[in-house]
Motif scaffolding. Structure first.
Motif, PDB file in Angstrom:
ATOM      1  N   ALA A 130       0.706  -1.101   0.030  1.00 37.27           N
ATOM      2  CA  ALA A 130       0.076  -0.045   0.059  1.00 37.27           C
ATOM      3  C   ALA A 130       0.904   1.285   0.013  1.00 37.27           C
ATOM      4  N   LYS A 131       0.584   2.252  -1.011  1.00 40.28           N
ATOM      5  CA  LYS A 131       1.588   3.238  -1.190  1.00 40.28           C
ATOM      6  C   LYS A 131       0.728   4.548  -1.601  1.00 40.28           C
ATOM      7  N   LEU A 132       1.008   5.485  -0.759  1.00 33.84           N
ATOM      8  CA  LEU A 132       0.081   6.733  -0.974  1.00 33.84           C
ATOM      9  C   LEU A 132       1.142   7.921  -1.180  1.00 33.84           C
ATOM     10  N   PHE A 133       1.084   8.928  -1.902  1.00 33.59           N
ATOM     11  CA  PHE A 133       1.600  10.128  -2.131  1.00 33.59           C
ATOM     12  C   PHE A 133       0.545  11.325  -1.941  1.00 33.59           C
ATOM     13  N   VAL A 134       0.688  11.755  -0.631  1.00 35.18           N
ATOM     14  CA  VAL A 134      -0.144  12.851  -0.097  1.00 35.18           C
ATOM     15  C   VAL A 134       0.439  14.167  -0.551  1.00 35.18           C
ATOM     16  N   THR A 135      -0.547  14.836  -1.078  1.00 33.62           N
ATOM     17  CA  THR A 135      -0.046  16.197  -1.250  1.00 33.62           C
ATOM     18  C   THR A 135      -1.094  17.229  -1.173  1.00 33.62           C
ATOM     19  N   ALA A 136      -0.767  18.492  -1.652  1.00 29.78           N
ATOM     20  CA  ALA A 136      -1.697  19.827  -1.406  1.00 29.78           C
ATOM     21  C   ALA A 136      -0.973  20.929  -1.922  1.00 29.78           C
ATOM     22  N   THR A 137      -1.776  22.167  -2.421  1.00 31.72           N
ATOM     23  CA  THR A 137      -1.167  23.105  -3.089  1.00 31.72           C
ATOM     24  C   THR A 137      -0.176  23.721  -2.121  1.00 31.72           C
ATOM     25  N   ALA A 138       0.686  24.342  -2.585  1.00 36.15           N
ATOM     26  CA  ALA A 138       1.872  25.109  -1.612  1.00 36.15           C
ATOM     27  C   ALA A 138       1.207  26.043  -0.581  1.00 36.15           C
ATOM     28  N   GLU A 139       0.124  26.696  -1.144  1.00 32.48           N
ATOM     29  CA  GLU A 139      -0.431  27.838  -0.407  1.00 32.48           C
ATOM     30  C   GLU A 139      -1.288  26.910   0.907  1.00 32.48           C
ATOM     31  N   VAL A 140      -1.786  26.095   0.350  1.00 29.02           N
ATOM     32  CA  VAL A 140      -2.588  25.368   1.741  1.00 29.02           C
ATOM     33  C   VAL A 140      -1.640  24.435   2.686  1.00 29.02           C
ATOM     34  N   ARG A 141      -0.631  24.118   2.015  1.00 25.47           N
ATOM     35  CA  ARG A 141       0.558  23.642   2.849  1.00 25.47           C
ATOM     36  C   ARG A 141       1.097  24.597   3.898  1.00 25.47           C
ATOM     37  N   ALA A 142       1.139  25.655   3.369  1.00 28.97           N
ATOM     38  CA  ALA A 142       2.069  26.802   3.902  1.00 28.97           C
ATOM     39  C   ALA A 142       1.079  27.398   5.159  1.00 28.97           C
ATOM     40  N   ALA A 143      -0.100  27.341   4.771  1.00 31.88           N
ATOM     41  CA  ALA A 143      -1.081  27.851   5.799  1.00 31.88           C
ATOM     42  C   ALA A 143      -1.196  26.914   6.960  1.00 31.88           C
ATOM     43  N   ARG A 144      -1.140  25.655   6.469  1.00 34.30           N
ATOM     44  CA  ARG A 144      -1.328  24.566   7.735  1.00 34.30           C
ATOM     45  C   ARG A 144      -0.136  24.777   8.489  1.00 34.30           C
ATOM     46  N   ARG A 145       0.861  24.886   7.880  1.00 28.85           N
ATOM     47  CA  ARG A 145       2.395  25.093   8.648  1.00 28.85           C
ATOM     48  C   ARG A 145       2.432  26.299   9.570  1.00 28.85           C
ATOM     49  N   TRP A 146       1.686  27.310   9.105  1.00 33.02           N
ATOM     50  CA  TRP A 146       2.041  28.682   9.621  1.00 33.02           C
ATOM     51  C   TRP A 146       1.055  28.613  11.043  1.00 33.02           C
ATOM     52  N   LYS A 147      -0.202  27.921  10.855  1.00 33.37           N
ATOM     53  CA  LYS A 147      -0.973  28.024  11.808  1.00 33.37           C
ATOM     54  C   LYS A 147      -0.547  27.058  12.984  1.00 33.37           C
ATOM     55  N   GLN A 148       0.303  25.964  12.661  1.00 31.66           N
ATOM     56  CA  GLN A 148       0.876  24.999  13.625  1.00 31.66           C
ATOM     57  C   GLN A 148       1.775  25.902  14.248  1.00 31.66           C
TER      58      GLN A 148
END
Ligand code: DC
Length: 216
Positions: A130-148
């Motif tokens: 079982a292999k998954l490649f999980v992604t999201a746009t750079a903007e959404v990822r930056a927003a998540r990391r910024w919030k954290q």
């Protein structure tokens, strides 16, 4: 030999892969390894010893001496500086070689395991059913990391966070040694418009399909 349920979860920074991977581990009762922590611990180890992140030999020495006691300080290891340091030393083949056996052994445990990182499906456990490649746009990822990060007191502008994420993607995908790339047989999971719950449901369906395919 019966195949075991190895779940390989790769993807870029702040894509949600860590959350998905730890929830899958819990759901299937499997041991879980966040391999990014290993690279983060090496980066932090070099910095704490007063070394330079440009010094490949020094980073390899730290990587060879790494043990579980270096992985406990998760607040430090998940800081912005640690992520940046990790991404820089992760390009050194000697560092990657030093961390290889531990990760491969973790993946090969009887019964299976869940690992997340950049090269799990391609290098650490290419045999994973079982292999998954999980992604999201750079903007959404930056927003998540910024919030954290701001949520726990780190001071950083959103624009700088976005620039960090983009630079890290380029470095992780552009390096010669085990670059971040989606394995041919990995299923893409784009979490841009997903909540944690919907991402987990989608991930679980991917794993269930893999189990059915492999008779696990
Ligand atoms: O997943 P993370 O953000 O904690 O990873 C930090 C860095 O470590 C990442 O930018 C690249 C490196 N890394 C890697 O090269 N290979 C892995 N399997 C995991 C992380």
């Amino acid at each position: 030999m019966t195949k075991s349920l190895i779940i390989a979860v790769d993807g870029p920074a702040a894509s949600g892969k860590g959350t998905v991977a730890s929830q899958l581990a819990e759901a299937y009762g499997l041991p879980y390894l966040d391999t990014g922590l290993l690279y983060r611990a090496v980066g932090v180890g070099v910095l704490d010893a007063g070394g330079s992140l440009d010094d490949e030999a020094a980073a390899e020495v730290v990587a060879r001496a790494l043990d579980a006691s270096h992985l406990h300080d998760t607040v430090r290891l998940t800081s912005r500086d640690a992520g940046e340091a990790a991404s820089r030393i992760a390009g050194y083949p000697g560092v990657r070689a030093a961390l290889l056996d531990f990760q491969k052994a973790f993946a090969a445990q009887p019964g299976g395991a869940v690992l997340d990182g950049r090269d799990i499906g391609t290098v650490i456990a290419p045999e994973a059913p079982a292999k998954l490649f999980v992604t999201a746009t750079a903007e959404v990822r930056a927003a998540r990391r910024w919030k954290q990060l701001t949520g726990r007191g780190e001071v950083i502008a959103f624009e700088d966070m976005l620039a960090d994420i983009i630079k890290r993607d380029e470095r992780d995908a552009g390096r010669g040694a085990a670059p971040m790339v989606q394995a041919d047989d990995a299923v893409l999971l784009d979490t841009t418009d997903m909540t944690i719950e919907t991402a987990f449901d989608a991930a679980r369906r991917i794993v269930e399909a893999a189990r059915a395919r492999h008779g696990l």
